[in-house]
Design a protein around this motif. Structure first.
Motif, PDB file in Angstrom:
ATOM      1  N   ASP A  11       0.824  -1.215   0.000  1.00 19.26           N
ATOM      2  CA  ASP A  11       0.000   0.000   0.000  1.00 19.26           C
ATOM      3  C   ASP A  11       0.860   1.268   0.000  1.00 19.26           C
ATOM      4  OD1 ASP A  11       0.900  -0.456   2.544  1.00 19.26           O
ATOM      5  OD2 ASP A  11      -0.986   0.039   3.535  1.00 19.26           O
ATOM      6  N   ASN A  12       2.043   1.198  -0.629  1.00 18.68           N
ATOM      7  CA  ASN A  12       2.938   2.337  -0.872  1.00 18.68           C
ATOM      8  C   ASN A  12       3.409   3.026   0.409  1.00 18.68           C
ATOM      9  OD1 ASN A  12       2.889   1.969  -3.642  1.00 18.68           O
ATOM     10  ND2 ASN A  12       1.070   3.243  -3.878  1.00 18.68           N
ATOM     11  N   GLN A  13       3.868   2.241   1.348  1.00 17.23           N
ATOM     12  CA  GLN A  13       4.472   2.787   2.558  1.00 17.23           C
ATOM     13  C   GLN A  13       5.825   2.125   2.768  1.00 17.23           C
ATOM     14  OE1 GLN A  13       1.790   2.178   5.827  1.00 17.23           O
ATOM     15  NE2 GLN A  13       0.866   4.192   5.528  1.00 17.23           N
ATOM     16  N   ILE A  14       6.716   2.872   3.414  1.00 14.19           N
ATOM     17  CA  ILE A  14       8.008   2.322   3.837  1.00 14.19           C
ATOM     18  C   ILE A  14       8.024   2.379   5.352  1.00 14.19           C
ATOM     19  CG2 ILE A  14      10.514   2.544   3.744  1.00 14.19           C
ATOM     20  CD1 ILE A  14      10.156   4.026   1.081  1.00 14.19           C
ATOM     21  N   LEU A  15       8.164   1.220   5.976  1.00 12.60           N
ATOM     22  CA  LEU A  15       8.200   1.112   7.429  1.00 12.60           C
ATOM     23  C   LEU A  15       9.647   0.869   7.852  1.00 12.60           C
ATOM     24  CD1 LEU A  15       5.149  -1.296   7.778  1.00 12.60           C
ATOM     25  CD2 LEU A  15       5.126   1.200   7.881  1.00 12.60           C
ATOM     26  N   ILE A  16      10.200   1.806   8.644  1.00 19.46           N
ATOM     27  CA  ILE A  16      11.593   1.710   9.072  1.00 19.46           C
ATOM     28  C   ILE A  16      11.603   1.271  10.532  1.00 19.46           C
ATOM     29  CG2 ILE A  16      13.764   2.941   9.367  1.00 19.46           C
ATOM     30  CD1 ILE A  16      12.815   4.804   7.100  1.00 19.46           C
ATOM     31  N   TYR A  17      12.310   0.171  10.809  1.00 16.05           N
ATOM     32  CA  TYR A  17      12.374  -0.409  12.140  1.00 16.05           C
ATOM     33  C   TYR A  17      13.790  -0.294  12.696  1.00 16.05           C
ATOM     34  CZ  TYR A  17       7.874  -2.652  11.242  1.00 16.05           C
ATOM     35  OH  TYR A  17       6.555  -2.903  10.960  1.00 16.05           O
ATOM     36  N   ASP A  18      13.884  -0.218  14.030  1.00 18.03           N
ATOM     37  CA  ASP A  18      15.168  -0.256  14.711  1.00 18.03           C
ATOM     38  C   ASP A  18      15.668  -1.693  14.733  1.00 18.03           C
ATOM     39  OD1 ASP A  18      16.481  -0.290  17.908  1.00 18.03           O
ATOM     40  OD2 ASP A  18      17.229   1.081  16.366  1.00 18.03           O
ATOM     41  N   ARG A  19      16.921  -1.907  14.390  1.00 17.31           N
ATOM     42  CA  ARG A  19      17.458  -3.269  14.318  1.00 17.31           C
ATOM     43  C   ARG A  19      17.548  -3.921  15.695  1.00 17.31           C
ATOM     44  NH1 ARG A  19      19.922  -6.438  10.841  1.00 17.31           N
ATOM     45  NH2 ARG A  19      20.264  -4.879   9.268  1.00 17.31           N
ATOM     46  N   LEU A  20      17.952  -3.177  16.723  1.00 21.22           N
ATOM     47  CA  LEU A  20      18.143  -3.780  18.042  1.00 21.22           C
ATOM     48  C   LEU A  20      16.829  -4.074  18.754  1.00 21.22           C
ATOM     49  CD1 LEU A  20      21.168  -1.659  19.296  1.00 21.22           C
ATOM     50  CD2 LEU A  20      21.183  -3.973  18.353  1.00 21.22           C
ATOM     51  N   SER A  21      15.925  -3.105  18.770  1.00 20.03           N
ATOM     52  CA  SER A  21      14.685  -3.304  19.528  1.00 20.03           C
ATOM     53  C   SER A  21      13.555  -3.874  18.677  1.00 20.03           C
ATOM     54  CB  SER A  21      14.242  -1.967  20.134  1.00 20.03           C
ATOM     55  OG  SER A  21      13.882  -1.053  19.107  1.00 20.03           O
ATOM     56  N   GLY A  22      13.599  -3.695  17.364  1.00 19.41           N
ATOM     57  CA  GLY A  22      12.530  -4.170  16.490  1.00 19.41           C
ATOM     58  C   GLY A  22      11.324  -3.260  16.473  1.00 19.41           C
ATOM     59  N   LYS A  23      11.442  -2.061  17.093  1.00 19.47           N
ATOM     60  CA  LYS A  23      10.322  -1.121  17.147  1.00 19.47           C
ATOM     61  C   LYS A  23      10.286  -0.262  15.885  1.00 19.47           C
ATOM     62  CE  LYS A  23      10.103  -0.842  22.117  1.00 19.47           C
ATOM     63  NZ  LYS A  23      10.150   0.012  23.294  1.00 19.47           N
ATOM     64  N   LEU A  24       9.079   0.129  15.514  1.00 20.69           N
ATOM     65  CA  LEU A  24       8.873   0.975  14.351  1.00 20.69           C
ATOM     66  C   LEU A  24       9.424   2.366  14.633  1.00 20.69           C
ATOM     67  CD1 LEU A  24       7.592   1.190  11.522  1.00 20.69           C
ATOM     68  CD2 LEU A  24       5.488   1.881  12.653  1.00 20.69           C
ATOM     69  N   ARG A  25      10.373   2.825  13.815  1.00 19.57           N
ATOM     70  CA  ARG A  25      10.970   4.145  13.973  1.00 19.57           C
ATOM     71  C   ARG A  25      10.215   5.214  13.198  1.00 19.57           C
ATOM     72  NH1 ARG A  25      17.348   4.331  12.648  1.00 19.57           N
ATOM     73  NH2 ARG A  25      18.102   2.947  14.256  1.00 19.57           N
ATOM     74  N   GLN A  26       9.899   4.887  11.931  1.00 17.32           N
ATOM     75  CA  GLN A  26       9.356   5.896  11.049  1.00 17.32           C
ATOM     76  C   GLN A  26       8.503   5.234   9.979  1.00 17.32           C
ATOM     77  OE1 GLN A  26      12.469   8.184   9.269  1.00 17.32           O
ATOM     78  NE2 GLN A  26      11.109   9.688   8.380  1.00 17.32           N
ATOM     79  N   THR A  27       7.467   5.945   9.545  1.00 15.56           N
ATOM     80  CA  THR A  27       6.641   5.471   8.433  1.00 15.56           C
ATOM     81  C   THR A  27       6.646   6.543   7.354  1.00 15.56           C
ATOM     82  OG1 THR A  27       5.210   4.251   9.936  1.00 15.56           O
ATOM     83  CG2 THR A  27       4.333   4.721   7.768  1.00 15.56           C
ATOM     84  N   LEU A  28       6.989   6.165   6.141  1.00 14.83           N
ATOM     85  CA  LEU A  28       7.002   7.081   5.008  1.00 14.83           C
ATOM     86  C   LEU A  28       5.932   6.635   4.014  1.00 14.83           C
ATOM     87  CD1 LEU A  28      10.842   7.131   4.450  1.00 14.83           C
ATOM     88  CD2 LEU A  28       9.499   8.879   5.579  1.00 14.83           C
ATOM     89  N   THR A  29       5.185   7.596   3.512  1.00 13.31           N
ATOM     90  CA  THR A  29       4.177   7.292   2.506  1.00 13.31           C
ATOM     91  C   THR A  29       4.696   7.726   1.146  1.00 13.31           C
ATOM     92  OG1 THR A  29       2.428   7.628   4.126  1.00 13.31           O
ATOM     93  CG2 THR A  29       1.778   7.657   1.820  1.00 13.31           C
ATOM     94  N   ILE A  30       4.596   6.865   0.171  1.00 10.23           N
ATOM     95  CA  ILE A  30       5.059   7.139  -1.182  1.00 10.23           C
ATOM     96  C   ILE A  30       3.880   7.666  -1.986  1.00 10.23           C
ATOM     97  CG2 ILE A  30       6.127   6.166  -3.235  1.00 10.23           C
ATOM     98  CD1 ILE A  30       7.174   3.927  -1.394  1.00 10.23           C
ATOM     99  N   ASP A  31       4.075   8.839  -2.612  1.00  7.48           N
ATOM    100  CA  ASP A  31       2.997   9.416  -3.414  1.00  7.48           C
ATOM    101  C   ASP A  31       2.842   8.707  -4.721  1.00  7.48           C
ATOM    102  OD1 ASP A  31       2.418  11.278  -1.489  1.00  7.48           O
ATOM    103  OD2 ASP A  31       3.841  12.756  -2.294  1.00  7.48           O
TER     104      ASP A  31
END
Length: 97
Positions: free
Chosen positions: A77-97
């Motif tokens: 659905d045109n999103q980029i989900l960036i996760y922290d490698r150590l904790s596995g928590k979601l850091r940032q969500t980017l939406t692609i136009d």
């Protein structure tokens, strides 16, 4: 009649024959070196991948990439989900136009 074994080979033909022999040997050595490099490089340990990734409900992953301290999932659905490698928590969500 001239006996074919008595005919002397021209110098440039002798040089050409030796050059082809040397080039054949160099090509064989090159193929062996490339094969050895491929075997040693590709037999190593691959990258460390996360065991599980918790995606938000209703999303489906289509691509994966990673950096030193993060990894990212591209969703259908045109999103980029960036996760922290150590904790596995979601850091940032980017939406692609």
């Amino acid at each position: 009649m001239v006996d074919p074994t008595d005919v002397k080979e021209p110098a440039n033909l002798r040089f050409l024959r030796r050059m082809v022999t040397v080039l054949t040997a160099v090509m064989i050595c090159g193929v062996l070196v490339v094969t050895a490099l491929l075997v040693t490089r590709l037999s190593g340990k691959g990258p460390d991948l996360p065991q599980t990734v918790n995606l938000p409900d209703g999303t489906t992953a289509s691509a994966f990439t990673q950096g030193d301290t993060w990894y990212a999932i591209v969703t259908t659905d045109n999103q980029i989900l960036i996760y922290d490698r150590l904790s596995g928590k979601l850091r940032q969500t980017l939406t692609i136009d």
